[in-house]
Design an enzyme around this catalytic site. Structure first.
Site, short mmCIF file in Angstrom:
data_model
loop_
_atom_site.label_atom_id
_atom_site.label_comp_id
_atom_site.label_asym_id
_atom_site.label_seq_id
_atom_site.Cartn_x
_atom_site.Cartn_y
_atom_site.Cartn_z
N GLU A 153 3.52 11.59 -38.82
CA GLU A 153 2.93 10.66 -37.71
C GLU A 153 2.32 10.29 -37.12
O GLU A 153 2.95 11.20 -35.67
CB GLU A 153 3.51 9.20 -38.38
N LYS A 169 3.74 3.10 -43.26
CA LYS A 169 4.67 2.19 -43.72
C LYS A 169 4.42 2.10 -45.35
O LYS A 169 3.45 2.06 -45.66
CB LYS A 169 4.16 1.05 -42.91
#
Length: 352
Positions: A153, A169
């Site tokens: 990420e 997410k």
């Protein structure tokens, strides 16, 4: 014990010849190449290196890394405590205190060979067993920073005045596992990241070039979005970190409420997990910091002796099923713990 001189490695970039260590983020707008490690609780370590070069991540040397056995790991929250925490967050959501909060647990295991433990050797194993776009090492043993990350990420990328974040997410074994709840969770965090960047970017410059793209990673898939903006003229790294830290995807929304809930429910500091890990080239005005997920670190001050730690968690919304959220934390950890134990390598790179 083999050479454990200060070192930073980010993909093909390797930095040696440590020149300076500071906790002042303003240094990142000065000069030189910096490795950056920011703990979730706010401790910042910026290390300037004199020699930066490109070279491939070395192949793992069999037996060089001695990791904990799979059964040696303990969790700061057991299954019952974690599930109770998920239910408590849903109560907070029902009361209007928060829309979403990330609930995490820290796994710990004693190191079989603390003196010989080299996080760069663990990074070599991770490069084979769990390749990741923001993989890296920061090895500053004298400064209490020994990190091996396989982060997927992007927290912050900076190119001149352009800044970008890539919040994740939504997690499943396959794209078919992703639920409406995962998409809703991603959109909520995108709004939060837009707001954070908007505090330091020129008015009207913040955009979302990609929303909820499905991205494959070893053993799982994620929903990933991209948020981009142009830094305001007076803003630098200090202002950027102050406006955006800790990363929205690992806190919740609203961030201030989520942080209060996290503090009440989690029983162990997150440390480098969920913080920021990466590099800044102040001379070129570039940098890339990952969110410190899928991240191992050595804690040499652990009460029972030097320990290897690893964090795992999940974003909790009103639509969360407590058992499913626990299973997500297990999914995120299982492959990585197998790699760190050496089981992945020993079984012909098929475990996890």
């Amino acid at each position: 014990m083999h050479d454990l001189a200060p070192l930073a490695r980010f993909g093909p970039l390797v930095a040696t010849d440590l020149r300076d260590v500071t906790s002042d983020p303003a240094a990142l707008d000065s000069a030189g190449f910096w490795a950056v490690a920011a703990d979730f609780e706010g401790r910042l370590t910026c290390a300037r290196f004199g020699d930066v070069r490109r070279e491939p991540v070395p192949e793992p040397v069999p037996g060089r890394w001695r990791g904990p056995a799979a059964e040696d790991w303990t969790s700061s929250l057991d299954r019952a405590s974690y599930i109770a925490g998920v239910r408590r967050i849903r109560e907070h959501i029902a009361a209007g205190d928060v829309y979403q909060a990330n609930l995490c647990r820290v796994l710990s295991a004693p190191l079989p060979d603390p003196d010989g433990a080299d996080v760069d050797e663990l990074t070599a194993l991770l490069a084979v067993g769990n390749p990741a776009p923001y993989a890296g090492t920061i090895r500053l043993r004298a400064h209490g920073v020994e990190i091996a990350t396989a982060s997927p990420e992007l927290y912050l990328r900076r190119t001149g005045r352009t800044v970008e974040s890539g919040p994740i997410k939504g997690t499943g074994r396959t794209a078919a596992d992703l639920l409406e709840k995962d998409h809703a969770e991603n959109v909520m965090i995108v709004d939060l990241v837009r707001n954070d960047l908007g505090r330091v970017c020129a008015t009207g410059s913040v955009s979302v070039p990609a929303l909820c793209a499905v991205e494959p990673h070893p053993g799982l898939v994620h929903l990933v979005s991209t948020v981009r903006g142009e830094l305001a003229p007076a803003a630098g790294w200090s202002e950027l970190l102050a406006a955006t830290f800790p990363p929205g995807s690992v806190t919740g929304a609203p961030k201030s409420s989520a942080l209060r809930i996290i503090e009440a429910l989690e029983t162990s500091p997150r440390g480098p997990y969920c913080g920021g890990i990466g590099w800044v080239d102040a001379d070129r005005g570039t940098g890339e910091l990952a969110v410190g997920i899928r991240t191992f670190w050595i804690d040499r001050r652990a009460p029972g002796g030097p320990a290897l730690r690893f964090g795992t968690g999940a974003g909790i919304t009103w639509g969360s099923d407590p058992d499913r959220e626990w299973a997500e934390t297990e999914l995120k950890a299982s492959r990585l713990l197998a790699v760190a134990s050496g089981a992945y390598e020993a079984s012909g790179r098929t475990a996890g």
